[in-house]
Design a protein around this motif. Structure first.
Motif: not given
Length: 412
Positions: A289-304, A318-324
Motif C-alpha cells: 500500500n505504501g509503495f502504491a501511494i508513492m508510485l501514483v503520486i510520483g507519476v502525478v508529480n512528474l506529469v504536473a 505531492p511531497l506530503g502524499i509521498f511522505a505519507f
C-alpha cells in the motif's frame, strides 16, 4: 527481546516513545534548522553554493560512515553508553560549528556532527525491539515517528527566526543547547535495554563475521534498499530547499516551514496509519500500500511539472502524499530487517541506516546539485529513487515470498 523488559520502563508507553523520538530528532534538526540560513552563512563566510552544499554532504557522509558502528558498539557495550557518548560529541561539534570562522571549519564540524548524530537514531530502533514484541514494536515505532515529526516541522521556523533576529551562529548555539538537554534527559531516564546475556563479544573477528553475515544476506540488502532509497524521493526536495523553495517557488527563508510542515504532516499521518494497522494487516500488504501511494503520486508529480509551471499552491502537496506512503511502510520494513538476525539487531540497524545515509550523501553531493534548478528534474529524480526501492521489494517478494506473509500479533 529483553526478558526483563516490563521491569525496565514502568511509565506510560507514549512517554517512552517521546524519549526515543527526541533522540531521533537530532538528525532533522541538524539539517532543517540551518537550511534557511544558507545564503546568510555563505555571505558571512564567503562561501560558494558548492561549498555550502558540502556542509550537507560532509554531515551526511559522516553520518553514513559512523552508522556502520553505532549499532555494533551497542550490541557489545549496551545501548545506553553509545547514546550518551553520541549526544555528547554532537553537542561539542555544534559548539564548533557556532564558533567557525571559515567554511573549512564549518564543513569539518558538520562532519563531526554527522559522525555522532546517528547514535541516537540507530540505537533507538534496537531499543524498541529490545523492549517490545513485533506488532507492539511497530506501534511504538509509529508513535516515535509521529512525535519525531514535530521536530523537523518547527526546525526551519526556528532557524529562520534565529537568522533574522540574531545570526546564523545562534542556530548552532541552539543545537548545542538541544544537545545538552537531550544528554541530561537520557542520562536520567533511558534504561539499559540490552540484556547482558544477549551482548556480543567486542572482537574484530566477531564484528567482521557479523558484517559479513548481514551484508552477504540478499534479503537484508534488498530490504535496506526498499526502505532507504525511497526516502530520498522526498529528502531530495529538503536538500534542494534553498533553490527549490527560494528560487523556483519564490518563498522567503521564513516561509520554508510550509514545505517541512506538509512533508512532516504526511510522515506523521502515514506513521499513524501504520500503527493502527499493526497486527491487523500482513506486513506485505502494508508495504504494498505504501509503495502504491508513492508510485501514483510520483507519476502525478512528474506529469504536473511537465505540463505546468510549478506554483506554491500545488507544488508542495505531492511531497506530503509521498511522505505519507513512505511512512506507512517503513516501520514494517525496519522490523523485518531487525528480525532477520535477532542476535545482531544493533548491527542490523546500523547497516540499514548506512545504506540509507550513503544514498542521502550521494543525493546531497551529486544528484541535488544536478537537478535542483529544475522542477521537472526534481520530480524525475524523486520518481526514479522511489522505483529503486520498489524494484528491490518486488524482487525480494518474488524470491522469498514467505517474508511479510503473515500478520504478527502482539503476543507473538
Amino acid at each position: 527481546m529483553n526478558p526483563d523488559a516490563q521491569k525496565l520502563w514502568r511509565s506510560p508507553q507514549w512517554a517512552f516513545s517521546i524519549l526515543l523520538a527526541l533522540l531521533g530528532m537530532l538528525g532533522p534538526f541538524s539539517i532543517d534548522t540551518y537550511i534557511p540560513a544558507f545564503a546568510g552563512i555563505a555571505q558571512s563566510l564567503g562561501a560558494s553554493p558548492v561549498q555550502m552544499q558540502q556542509t550537507l554532504s560532509a554531515y551526511l557522509f559522516g553520518f553514513a560512515f559512523m552508522a556502520l558502528f553505532h549499532g555494533a558498539f551497542s550490541d557489545s557495550f549496551g545501548r545506553r553508553p553509545v547514546v550518551l557518548w553520541g549526544v555528547a560529541v554532537f553537542t561539542i561539534a555544534s559548539v564548533g560549528c557556532a564558533l567557525s570562522q571559515n567554511i573549512g571549519q564549518l564543513i569539518f564540524f558538520r562532519a563531526v556532527q554527522g559522525l555522532s548524530t546517528g547514535a541516537g537514531i540507530v540505537v533507538s530502533r534496537a531499543v524498541i525491539r529490545d523492549m517490545f514484541p513485533p506488532s507492539q514494536a511497530q506501534k511504538v515505532m509509529s508513535q516515535v515517528t509521529i512525535f519525531f515529526g514535530v521536530a523537523p516541522a518547527i526546525a526551519p521556523m526556528v532557524g529562520g527566526w534565529l537568522l533574522i533576529h540574531a545570526s546564523w551562529h545562534a542556530i548552532f548555539w541552539f543545537l548545542s543547547g538541544v544537545g545538552v538537554l537531550l544528554w541530561i534527559a537520557n542520562y536520567k531516564l533511558l534504561p539499559e535495554t540490552l540484556h547482558r546475556d544477549q551482548r556480543q563479544p567486542f572482537q574484530v573477528r566477531n564484528l567482521m563475521a557479523g558484517y559479513w553475515q548481514l551484508g552477504s544476506d540478499p534479503r537484508f540488502v534488498l530490504l535496506a534498499l526498499a526502505s532507504g532509497i525511497p526516502f530520498n524521493g522526498m529528502f531530495l526536495y529538503v536538500l534542494s530547499a534553498p533553490v527549490f523553495l527560494g528560487e523556483l517557488l519564490e518563498l522567503q527563508p521564513q516561509q520554508f516551514f510550509w514545505c517541512f510542515m506538509i512533508t512532516i504532516g504526511g510522515i506523521m499521518a502515514g506513521a499513524y496509519v501504520s500503527g493502527r494497522t499493526a497486527g491487523k494487516l500482513t506486513p506485505k500488504r502494508q508495504i504494498r500500500n505504501g509503495f502504491a501511494i508513492m508510485l501514483v503520486i510520483g507519476v502525478v508529480n512528474l506529469v504536473a511539472n511537465l505540463l505546468f509551471k510549478a506554483h506554491v499552491s500545488w507544488a508542495l502537496l505531492p511531497l506530503g502524499i509521498f511522505a505519507f506512503g513512505w511512512a506507512m511502510m517503513v516501520p514494517v520494513v525496519t522490523l523485518l530487517v531487525l528480525d532477520l538476525h535477532p542476535d545482531r539487531r544493533g548491527m542490523a540497524s546500523s547497516l540499514q541506516m548506512f545504506v540509507g545515509s550513503t544514498a542521502n550523501g550521494i543525493v546531497a553531493g551529486v544528484i541535488s546539485p544536478l537537478v535542483m534548478h529544475s522542477t521537472v528534474g526534481l520530480a524525475t529524480a524523486s520518481l526514479l529513487m522511489m522505483s529503486v526501492g520498489l524494484c528491490s521489494w518486488f524482487y525480494m517478494r518474488r524470491r522469498w515470498p514467505e517474508i511479510g506473509q503473515h500478520v504478527v500479533h502482539a503476543a507473538e
